[in-house]
Design a protein around this motif. Structure first.
Motif, PDB file in Angstrom:
ATOM      1  N   ILE A  46     106.410  80.029  95.699  1.00 23.46           N
ATOM      2  CA  ILE A  46     106.272  81.072  94.681  1.00 23.46           C
ATOM      3  C   ILE A  46     106.908  82.357  95.214  1.00 23.46           C
ATOM      4  CG2 ILE A  46     104.669  82.291  93.157  1.00 23.46           C
ATOM      5  CD1 ILE A  46     102.541  80.189  94.209  1.00 23.46           C
ATOM      6  N   TYR A  47     107.787  82.939  94.404  1.00 22.13           N
ATOM      7  CA  TYR A  47     108.422  84.196  94.789  1.00 22.13           C
ATOM      8  C   TYR A  47     108.431  85.148  93.598  1.00 22.13           C
ATOM      9  CZ  TYR A  47     111.885  87.758  95.751  1.00 22.13           C
ATOM     10  OH  TYR A  47     112.502  88.982  95.904  1.00 22.13           O
ATOM     11  N   SER A  48     108.072  86.414  93.840  1.00 21.43           N
ATOM     12  CA  SER A  48     108.194  87.476  92.847  1.00 21.43           C
ATOM     13  C   SER A  48     108.966  88.631  93.465  1.00 21.43           C
ATOM     14  CB  SER A  48     106.813  87.970  92.410  1.00 21.43           C
ATOM     15  OG  SER A  48     106.926  89.199  91.714  1.00 21.43           O
ATOM     16  N   ASP A  49     109.858  89.239  92.671  1.00 19.43           N
ATOM     17  CA  ASP A  49     110.635  90.359  93.217  1.00 19.43           C
ATOM     18  C   ASP A  49     109.801  91.636  93.354  1.00 19.43           C
ATOM     19  OD1 ASP A  49     110.455  91.164  90.570  1.00 19.43           O
ATOM     20  OD2 ASP A  49     112.605  91.337  90.239  1.00 19.43           O
ATOM     21  N   MET A  50     108.517  91.564  93.002  1.00 15.68           N
ATOM     22  CA  MET A  50     107.597  92.670  93.309  1.00 15.68           C
ATOM     23  C   MET A  50     107.354  92.763  94.813  1.00 15.68           C
ATOM     24  SD  MET A  50     106.427  94.419  90.663  1.00 15.68           S
ATOM     25  CE  MET A  50     104.846  95.067  91.191  1.00 15.68           C
ATOM     26  N   VAL A  55     105.384  82.787  98.921  1.00 15.05           N
ATOM     27  CA  VAL A  55     104.140  82.134  99.353  1.00 15.05           C
ATOM     28  C   VAL A  55     104.083  80.714  98.793  1.00 15.05           C
ATOM     29  CG1 VAL A  55     102.842  84.316  99.488  1.00 15.05           C
ATOM     30  CG2 VAL A  55     102.840  82.998  97.339  1.00 15.05           C
ATOM     31  N   ASN A  56     103.075  79.961  99.256  1.00 19.96           N
ATOM     32  CA  ASN A  56     102.732  78.690  98.623  1.00 19.96           C
ATOM     33  C   ASN A  56     101.403  78.906  97.893  1.00 19.96           C
ATOM     34  OD1 ASN A  56     100.852  78.669 100.725  1.00 19.96           O
ATOM     35  ND2 ASN A  56     102.123  77.315 101.997  1.00 19.96           N
ATOM     36  N   LEU A  57     100.537  77.936  97.845  1.00 19.95           N
ATOM     37  CA  LEU A  57      99.258  78.128  97.146  1.00 19.95           C
ATOM     38  C   LEU A  57      98.135  78.618  98.062  1.00 19.95           C
ATOM     39  CD1 LEU A  57      99.126  75.170  94.572  1.00 19.95           C
ATOM     40  CD2 LEU A  57     100.071  77.479  94.335  1.00 19.95           C
ATOM     41  N   THR A  58      98.428  78.849  99.338  1.00 18.51           N
ATOM     42  CA  THR A  58      97.440  79.467 100.225  1.00 18.51           C
ATOM     43  C   THR A  58      97.147  80.863  99.691  1.00 18.51           C
ATOM     44  OG1 THR A  58      98.362  78.271 102.106  1.00 18.51           O
ATOM     45  CG2 THR A  58      96.926  80.153 102.594  1.00 18.51           C
ATOM     46  N   PRO A  59      95.860  81.203  99.445  1.00 21.05           N
ATOM     47  CA  PRO A  59      95.547  82.494  98.813  1.00 21.05           C
ATOM     48  C   PRO A  59      96.198  83.674  99.530  1.00 21.05           C
ATOM     49  CG  PRO A  59      93.583  81.127  98.867  1.00 21.05           C
ATOM     50  CD  PRO A  59      94.639  80.386  99.644  1.00 21.05           C
ATOM     51  N   ILE A  66      99.149  85.582  90.170  1.00 21.82           N
ATOM     52  CA  ILE A  66     100.034  84.442  89.914  1.00 21.82           C
ATOM     53  C   ILE A  66      99.369  83.147  90.365  1.00 21.82           C
ATOM     54  CG2 ILE A  66     102.248  83.385  90.553  1.00 21.82           C
ATOM     55  CD1 ILE A  66     103.327  86.313  90.812  1.00 21.82           C
ATOM     56  N   GLN A  67      98.755  83.169  91.557  1.00 27.26           N
ATOM     57  CA  GLN A  67      98.117  81.963  92.085  1.00 27.26           C
ATOM     58  C   GLN A  67      96.936  81.525  91.228  1.00 27.26           C
ATOM     59  OE1 GLN A  67      97.431  83.367  96.109  1.00 27.26           O
ATOM     60  NE2 GLN A  67      99.136  82.155  96.914  1.00 27.26           N
ATOM     61  N   GLU A  68      96.180  82.480  90.693  1.00 27.48           N
ATOM     62  CA  GLU A  68      95.043  82.128  89.841  1.00 27.48           C
ATOM     63  C   GLU A  68      95.510  81.568  88.497  1.00 27.48           C
ATOM     64  OE1 GLU A  68      91.998  85.239  89.790  1.00 27.48           O
ATOM     65  OE2 GLU A  68      92.457  85.610  91.899  1.00 27.48           O
ATOM     66  N   ALA A 137      91.871  83.603  79.676  1.00 28.77           N
ATOM     67  CA  ALA A 137      90.926  82.944  80.585  1.00 28.77           C
ATOM     68  C   ALA A 137      91.219  83.299  82.035  1.00 28.77           C
ATOM     69  CB  ALA A 137      90.967  81.433  80.382  1.00 28.77           C
ATOM     70  N   VAL A 138      92.504  83.377  82.395  1.00 33.89           N
ATOM     71  CA  VAL A 138      92.876  83.773  83.765  1.00 33.89           C
ATOM     72  C   VAL A 138      92.318  85.158  84.075  1.00 33.89           C
ATOM     73  CG1 VAL A 138      94.793  84.327  85.320  1.00 33.89           C
ATOM     74  CG2 VAL A 138      94.979  82.366  83.771  1.00 33.89           C
ATOM     75  N   LEU A 139      92.535  86.101  83.160  1.00 34.18           N
ATOM     76  CA  LEU A 139      92.094  87.482  83.394  1.00 34.18           C
ATOM     77  C   LEU A 139      90.574  87.606  83.348  1.00 34.18           C
ATOM     78  CD1 LEU A 139      94.854  89.362  81.367  1.00 34.18           C
ATOM     79  CD2 LEU A 139      94.682  89.101  83.840  1.00 34.18           C
ATOM     80  N   LEU A 140      89.925  86.882  82.446  1.00 30.23           N
ATOM     81  CA  LEU A 140      88.464  86.926  82.363  1.00 30.23           C
ATOM     82  C   LEU A 140      87.829  86.389  83.636  1.00 30.23           C
ATOM     83  CD1 LEU A 140      87.955  85.741  78.678  1.00 30.23           C
ATOM     84  CD2 LEU A 140      87.494  88.031  79.560  1.00 30.23           C
ATOM     85  N   LYS A 141      88.394  85.317  84.183  1.00 32.19           N
ATOM     86  CA  LYS A 141      87.861  84.741  85.421  1.00 32.19           C
ATOM     87  C   LYS A 141      88.005  85.727  86.594  1.00 32.19           C
ATOM     88  CE  LYS A 141      88.416  79.742  84.634  1.00 32.19           C
ATOM     89  NZ  LYS A 141      87.425  79.130  85.516  1.00 32.19           N
ATOM     90  N   ARG A 142      88.997  86.615  86.495  1.00 36.78           N
ATOM     91  CA  ARG A 142      89.206  87.633  87.538  1.00 36.78           C
ATOM     92  C   ARG A 142      88.318  88.861  87.335  1.00 36.78           C
ATOM     93  NH1 ARG A 142      93.889  88.017  90.607  1.00 36.78           N
ATOM     94  NH2 ARG A 142      94.028  90.264  90.290  1.00 36.78           N
ATOM     95  N   GLY A 143      87.581  88.907  86.222  1.00 35.62           N
ATOM     96  CA  GLY A 143      86.753  90.084  85.939  1.00 35.62           C
ATOM     97  C   GLY A 143      87.538  91.245  85.363  1.00 35.62           C
TER      98      GLY A 143
END
Length: 335
Positions: A46-50, A55-59, A66-68, A137-143
């Protein structure tokens, strides 16, 4: 390699009230895009220009959003009977300049982007409402404390009237039930496309001041009362009616009412730059206001003749406000 993109968004009316269930807001898509390229791979990448690393899926704290989103989609795919395979995902388009965000809903846009990319990779199509539910759902799970209005506009890619749902109720469903079960329930939101029956120029001015929406929301939410909610809902309904009827004077009046409601809610919403942005439409066939949480970022204007449009652009330039986007609404020539 599969490519997808997502737009930005800005509010026209209904800010802050939309945080309460059943409230209404009017939002416009902004075609400043984030793009993603995705393909199956031997390992997750996973790559973002930010950021200046992948990274991979390791938190990883920087990549957590993105990972969530990927994590939720893995659950969705498994429930659909899909066999999961690693992939490479590259995201570009920062919706910022020199480290300063535009305030176009970049977090919402990146979540929708990741979901769209994974759906495209597995050759799955979902309707607008299901895409909205998955991203929310992604955002709700993150609070996340937002209204999900940005998600509604970004999935529709249009001028939309959004009615908010009870986020606490849906969050509790997500904690207690399987994702598939929650996605099939009626959340109580609506996303309706709005087509103005008049010609105008839509302008976006960027103050270059960075607003932290989540902090603004926390501070100002306590000022929201039933009078504000009632007035905001009435204003949005009448604004949509005025747009549908092509009533220029009423559109200006309703946008001004929406602006005054925000000013009455908190003095923090209109920074000096946003106030200047708004006042640049005075004595013209136009109306301007802050957009979204306020406290910086962008403001908008609707202008109803060429001279007013040029005057606003010149006034903004003199104030150091950057014209970020312009669109001719209702014209055959949109550019």
């Amino acid at each position: 390699m599969i490519a997808v993109k997502t737009c930005g968004k800005l509010y026209w009316a209904g800010e802050y009230a939309i945080l309460e269930p059943g409230q209404l807001a009017l939002l416009k898509d902004i075609p400043i895009y984030m793009t993603a390229e995705i393909d199956f791979s031997d390992t997750y990448r996973i790559y973002s220009d930010m950021f200046d690393y992948e990274v991979n899926l390791t938190p990883d704290p920087a990549y957590s959003l993105i990972q969530e989103a990927i994590g939720l989609m893995k659950e969705f795919l498994i429930d659909r009977g899909q066999t999961l395979r690693p992939f490479s995902l590259e995201i570009r388009g920062k919706m910022e300049r020199e480290g300063k965000k535009f305030g176009l809903g970049s977090s919402g846009s990146v979540v929708v982007l990741v979901i769209k990319a994974i759906l495209a990779l597995y050759n799955l199509s979902v309707d607008q409402d299901l895409l909205f539910k998955l991203a929310s759902a992604v955002l709700l799970k993150r609070g996340d404390n937002g209204s999900m209005g940005d998600i509604a506009c970004i999935v529709a890619e249009d001028l939309v009237l959004y009615q908010s749902f009870d986020r606490q109720k849906v969050s509790s469903w997500l904690r207690q039930e399987k994702l598939t079960t929650v996605l099939e329930l009626d959340w109580g939101f609506s996303i309706l496309q709005v087509t103005p029956a008049l010609k105008c120029d839509f302008l976006v001015g960027w103050t270059k001041e960075v607003a932290v929406s989540s902090q603004m929301v926390q501070q100002i939410k306590k000022n929201i009362d039933s009078n504000f909610l009632t007035a905001s809902k009435n204003t949005v309904v009448r604004l949509v009616e005025a747009l549908a009827q092509g009533d220029k004077e009423k559109v200006i009046e309703r946008m001004e009412q929406a602006s005054q409601l925000l000013e009455g809610l908190s003095s923090d919403i209109y920074t000096p730059s946003l106030r200047q942005l708004k006042e640049a439409s005075q004595d013209l066939q136009a109306v301007a206001k802050s957009s979204g949480a306020g406290g910086g970022d962008c403001g908008i204007a609707l202008s109803f003749d060429v001279q007013s449009t040029e005057t606003i652009k010149n006034r903004w330039a003199d104030l150091g406000i950057e014209l970020l986007y312009q669109e001719r609404i209702g014209h055959d020539d949109k550019s």
